[in-house]
Design a protein around this motif. Sequence first.
Motif, mmCIF file in Angstrom:
data_model
loop_
_atom_site.group_PDB
_atom_site.id
_atom_site.type_symbol
_atom_site.label_atom_id
_atom_site.label_comp_id
_atom_site.label_asym_id
_atom_site.label_seq_id
_atom_site.Cartn_x
_atom_site.Cartn_y
_atom_site.Cartn_z
ATOM 1 N N VAL A 206 0.851 -1.201 0.000
ATOM 2 C CA VAL A 206 0.000 0.000 0.000
ATOM 3 C C VAL A 206 0.877 1.238 0.000
ATOM 4 O O VAL A 206 1.770 1.380 0.835
ATOM 5 N N ARG A 207 0.615 2.132 -0.919
ATOM 6 C CA ARG A 207 1.360 3.387 -0.985
ATOM 7 C C ARG A 207 0.455 4.454 -1.601
ATOM 8 O O ARG A 207 -0.491 4.159 -2.318
ATOM 9 N N ALA A 208 0.777 5.701 -1.302
ATOM 10 C CA ALA A 208 -0.029 6.815 -1.827
ATOM 11 C C ALA A 208 0.815 8.075 -1.870
ATOM 12 O O ALA A 208 1.752 8.244 -1.082
ATOM 13 N N LEU A 209 0.470 8.958 -2.793
ATOM 14 C CA LEU A 209 1.087 10.281 -2.876
ATOM 15 C C LEU A 209 0.138 11.314 -2.295
ATOM 16 O O LEU A 209 -1.081 11.237 -2.487
ATOM 17 N N THR A 210 0.706 12.283 -1.582
ATOM 18 C CA THR A 210 -0.137 13.356 -1.067
ATOM 19 C C THR A 210 -0.627 14.236 -2.208
ATOM 20 O O THR A 210 0.046 14.397 -3.231
ATOM 21 N N ARG A 211 -1.809 14.799 -2.006
ATOM 22 C CA ARG A 211 -2.385 15.748 -2.961
ATOM 23 C C ARG A 211 -2.654 17.061 -2.241
ATOM 24 O O ARG A 211 -2.908 17.082 -1.041
ATOM 25 N N ARG A 212 -2.627 18.115 -2.997
ATOM 26 C CA ARG A 212 -2.801 19.434 -2.394
ATOM 27 C C ARG A 212 -4.214 19.594 -1.859
ATOM 28 O O ARG A 212 -5.201 19.438 -2.574
#
Length: 215
Positions: free
Chosen positions: A80-86
């Motif tokens: 599981v991985r994710a990128l932050t969003r503004r």
Amino acid sequence: HLNGPAPVKISRSFEIVFNKGWLYAKSSAASGNADKDLQAAVSAARAFSSDKYFKVSFPEYRQKPFSCDRMLVEVAGDKVRALTRRGADVSDAAFKNLKDRINRIKAKSIARAWTKYVLAKKTQQAVRKSRGALTGILAGATMRALAAGTENADTRSWRTLPARIDIARIPVKPGTYTLRLYPENASGSTLAEKVINNVRVFKNRKTFISVRTLQ
């Protein structure tokens, strides 16, 4: 992700001096206390030496640059991985808010400077009539110097806020996790690594983790 330093409000000043047929005009900015003290001393000296001195100050934002564009979040031992969003651009909101108000702020600053100028003139004339020309000139010069030295914009701001608030949402099953955080620049290069241990997630509840980067 509280990303980047908050924008800093500085004092922008414009000085105009008319003296014996010549004109002097200068724009300057002061951010720290040392800059403000130096600017105040120089302005006071110019105002003392000229009976036609005018200074206006108003606030201006400056954003210190920072490298982090996003944060890659990984759950250790899982895929599981994710990128932050503004989520919210605090810096942009601060600049827009000041832009909407700057004309009113400048108008008040000009009115304040003009009031100080007129008051110094009237003081000089009154003292001249009662105590002589030289004393009147000194009184007017002192009033102008005090007015110039204390003329600064309101630079109060929320410096503890971030430039941006970014968000990543990761759905996982209840349990205890270790998170690995990788700040990245705009080109995708990793800037650092941060590990957060013992993140407990409960069934039907949200767990919030807050991190702060300034670079």
